[in-house]
Scaffold this active site. Structure first.
Site, PDB file in Angstrom:
ATOM      1  N   TYR A   1       0.828  -1.208   0.000  1.00 58.40           N
ATOM      2  CA  TYR A   1       0.000   0.000   0.000  1.00 58.40           C
ATOM      3  C   TYR A   1       0.857   1.251   0.000  1.00 58.40           C
ATOM      4  O   TYR A   1       2.018   1.245   0.418  1.00 58.40           O
ATOM      5  CB  TYR A   1      -0.920   0.025   1.231  1.00 58.40           C
ATOM      6  CG  TYR A   1      -0.147   0.265   2.502  1.00 58.40           C
ATOM      7  CD1 TYR A   1       0.019   1.549   3.004  1.00 58.40           C
ATOM      8  CD2 TYR A   1       0.463  -0.787   3.182  1.00 58.40           C
ATOM      9  CE1 TYR A   1       0.761   1.786   4.151  1.00 58.40           C
ATOM     10  CE2 TYR A   1       1.204  -0.569   4.321  1.00 58.40           C
ATOM     11  CZ  TYR A   1       1.349   0.719   4.804  1.00 58.40           C
ATOM     12  OH  TYR A   1       2.099   0.942   5.927  1.00 58.40           O
TER      13      TYR A   1
ATOM     14  N   PHE B   1       2.098   9.860   2.997  1.00 61.38           N
ATOM     15  CA  PHE B   1       2.392   9.852   4.426  1.00 61.38           C
ATOM     16  C   PHE B   1       2.870   8.494   4.915  1.00 61.38           C
ATOM     17  O   PHE B   1       3.443   8.392   5.999  1.00 61.38           O
ATOM     18  CB  PHE B   1       1.189  10.316   5.255  1.00 61.38           C
ATOM     19  CG  PHE B   1      -0.057   9.489   5.073  1.00 61.38           C
ATOM     20  CD1 PHE B   1      -0.225   8.279   5.715  1.00 61.38           C
ATOM     21  CD2 PHE B   1      -1.075   9.946   4.261  1.00 61.38           C
ATOM     22  CE1 PHE B   1      -1.381   7.530   5.563  1.00 61.38           C
ATOM     23  CE2 PHE B   1      -2.243   9.213   4.093  1.00 61.38           C
ATOM     24  CZ  PHE B   1      -2.387   7.985   4.747  1.00 61.38           C
ATOM     25  N   ASP B   2       2.676   7.439   4.120  1.00 62.47           N
ATOM     26  CA  ASP B   2       3.186   6.129   4.515  1.00 62.47           C
ATOM     27  C   ASP B   2       3.113   5.175   3.333  1.00 62.47           C
ATOM     28  O   ASP B   2       2.272   5.331   2.445  1.00 62.47           O
ATOM     29  CB  ASP B   2       2.395   5.561   5.694  1.00 62.47           C
ATOM     30  CG  ASP B   2       3.108   4.366   6.316  1.00 62.47           C
ATOM     31  OD1 ASP B   2       4.350   4.370   6.340  1.00 62.47           O
ATOM     32  OD2 ASP B   2       2.439   3.432   6.770  1.00 62.47           O
TER      33      ASP B   2
ATOM     34  N   ILE C   1      -8.594   0.603   9.911  1.00 60.63           N
ATOM     35  CA  ILE C   1      -9.667   1.568   9.689  1.00 60.63           C
ATOM     36  C   ILE C   1     -10.779   0.935   8.855  1.00 60.63           C
ATOM     37  O   ILE C   1     -10.551   0.028   8.056  1.00 60.63           O
ATOM     38  CB  ILE C   1      -9.139   2.853   9.019  1.00 60.63           C
ATOM     39  CG1 ILE C   1      -8.462   2.544   7.679  1.00 60.63           C
ATOM     40  CG2 ILE C   1      -8.196   3.602   9.940  1.00 60.63           C
ATOM     41  CD1 ILE C   1      -8.076   3.795   6.883  1.00 60.63           C
TER      42      ILE C   1
ATOM     43  N   TYR D   1     -10.102   8.406  10.263  1.00 55.06           N
ATOM     44  CA  TYR D   1      -9.774   8.854  11.611  1.00 55.06           C
ATOM     45  C   TYR D   1     -10.701   9.930  12.152  1.00 55.06           C
ATOM     46  O   TYR D   1     -10.406  10.543  13.176  1.00 55.06           O
ATOM     47  CB  TYR D   1      -8.312   9.314  11.643  1.00 55.06           C
ATOM     48  CG  TYR D   1      -7.390   8.159  11.391  1.00 55.06           C
ATOM     49  CD1 TYR D   1      -7.201   7.182  12.358  1.00 55.06           C
ATOM     50  CD2 TYR D   1      -6.759   7.995  10.175  1.00 55.06           C
ATOM     51  CE1 TYR D   1      -6.383   6.091  12.129  1.00 55.06           C
ATOM     52  CE2 TYR D   1      -5.935   6.906   9.929  1.00 55.06           C
ATOM     53  CZ  TYR D   1      -5.753   5.967  10.911  1.00 55.06           C
ATOM     54  OH  TYR D   1      -4.953   4.880  10.665  1.00 55.06           O
TER      55      TYR D   1
ATOM     56  N   PHE E   1      -5.553   5.626  -0.719  1.00 57.87           N
ATOM     57  CA  PHE E   1      -4.579   4.545  -0.718  1.00 57.87           C
ATOM     58  C   PHE E   1      -4.527   3.887  -2.085  1.00 57.87           C
ATOM     59  O   PHE E   1      -5.571   3.642  -2.704  1.00 57.87           O
ATOM     60  CB  PHE E   1      -4.948   3.466   0.310  1.00 57.87           C
ATOM     61  CG  PHE E   1      -4.823   3.895   1.733  1.00 57.87           C
ATOM     62  CD1 PHE E   1      -3.611   3.812   2.403  1.00 57.87           C
ATOM     63  CD2 PHE E   1      -5.924   4.383   2.415  1.00 57.87           C
ATOM     64  CE1 PHE E   1      -3.496   4.209   3.711  1.00 57.87           C
ATOM     65  CE2 PHE E   1      -5.826   4.782   3.735  1.00 57.87           C
ATOM     66  CZ  PHE E   1      -4.598   4.691   4.382  1.00 57.87           C
TER      67      PHE E   1
END
Length: 326
Positions: free
Chosen positions: A209, A219-220, A253, A279, A295
């Protein structure tokens, strides 16, 4: 840890300032400041609540942080200066409505062994900031003061919530996605169709991902090449590889639980996840309240549960990893 991260973020502002010091005044500890817009309001005092927009740069024009990019104001309690010439020294010069630039010598920021951000170059850390709101503590009781702060934060959250549908629509249009919307308002597009059955609740999905804010900032990611390309800090202790997710068990999530169940082995897809499936009103790490995220996912494998095996343990996740439910 959050306090340290906020302090470092505050120590990194800038809106394209010239590298010269023309127009700047000198304060304690070598700090330079230039107030270029002022409303004449009372200056910030220790204990006051402050909400501000800021950009943090080096004099080498490298942006370290931007609240504009993050899509939300930074909020903090003003403090007495921790050291001469720190950011709180500069904030004490400012008031609600002021716009200013603050320059702090980089050596003074990192002289106590604090690690420099990846790729840091330059002699100055430059903050360009706009003080959007100050709630003075003054003689207010803690209850009244905290009530006013809570009301302001709630009002800001409502603004972000109202903006969210337009942000999602704009992202989908900009990325030229052809999405399907689920009943829970998850948006997804399958970019590569896999084969075989889809996972069911209780299966473990092995997935690569990459997570992005809707401004495109990654961010990741579980993919090292992507982390390198995006100039993220590559953790030498981290193993960049597909992660194992037991789907449908509320271990991640809600947008992931729902989205991964739509994909079979070999599928690639883009998921655009509203904050209600991510979130929510609180946010986490760099993902703010009422912040939709996206994503790119790839299903590497689907593993059926072994009824005789112990339940799998979730892998250790890095601080900014988004899929993990908090």
């Amino acid at each position: 840890m959050k306090k340290n991260l906020m302090f470092l973020a505050l120590a990194s502002l800038g809106l394209g300032l010239a590298s010269c010091n023309g127009g700047f005044k000198k304060a304690d500890g070598g700090l330079l400041y230039d107030i270029y817009t002022t409303k004449g309001n009372p200056t910030i005092q220790p204990g006051d609540f402050v909400s501000l927009n800021l950009i943090v740069k080096t004099d080498g024009d490298s942006v370290l942080f931007s609240s504009y990019e993050a899509g939300r104001q930074m909020q903090m309690a003003a403090q007495k200066p921790q050291t001469k010439g720190d950011i709180f020294t500069g904030l004490a010069k400012l008031a609600e409505g002021d716009s200013a630039a603050i320059k702090i010598p980089a050596d003074s920021m990192f002289k106590k062994g604090q690690q420099k951000p990846p790729g840091f170059k330059g002699n100055w850390i430059i903050y360009t900031l706009k003080i959007e709101k100050v709630i003075a503590k003054g003689n207010l009781t803690d209850q009244v003061f905290q009530g006013r702060v809570a009301d302001f934060i709630k009002s800001q959250g409502l603004v972000l919530k109202q903006q969210e549908p337009a942000k999602i629509k704009a992202y989908i249009a900009h990325q030229k996605l052809t999405v399907t919307q689920t009943a829970d308002t998850l948006y997804y597009q399958i970019t590569q169709q896999g084969t075989g059955p889809k996972p069911v609740v209780g299966d473990t999905v092995v997935v690569n991902y990459t997570g992005r804010l809707l401004n495109g900032k990654v961010f990741d990611t579980s993919v090292k090449d992507t982390a390198t390309k995006e100039k993220m800090q590559v953790d030498p202790m981290r193993q960049y590889k597909p992660i194992h997710i037991p789907v449908g068990e509320k271990r991640v999530i809600a947008g992931w639980d729902e989205g991964l169940l739509l994909l079979n082995k070999g599928s690639k897809a883009t998921l655009v996840v509203p904050s209600s499936l991510a979130y929510g009103e609180r946010g986490v790490s760099i993902i703010g309240p009422f912040t939709p995220i996206a994503f790119d996912v790839e299903i590497i494998d689907i593993i059926k549960p072994n009824p005789n095996a112990p339940k799998p343990q979730m892998p250790m996740m890095p601080q900014a990893q988004a899929p993990v439910k908090k």
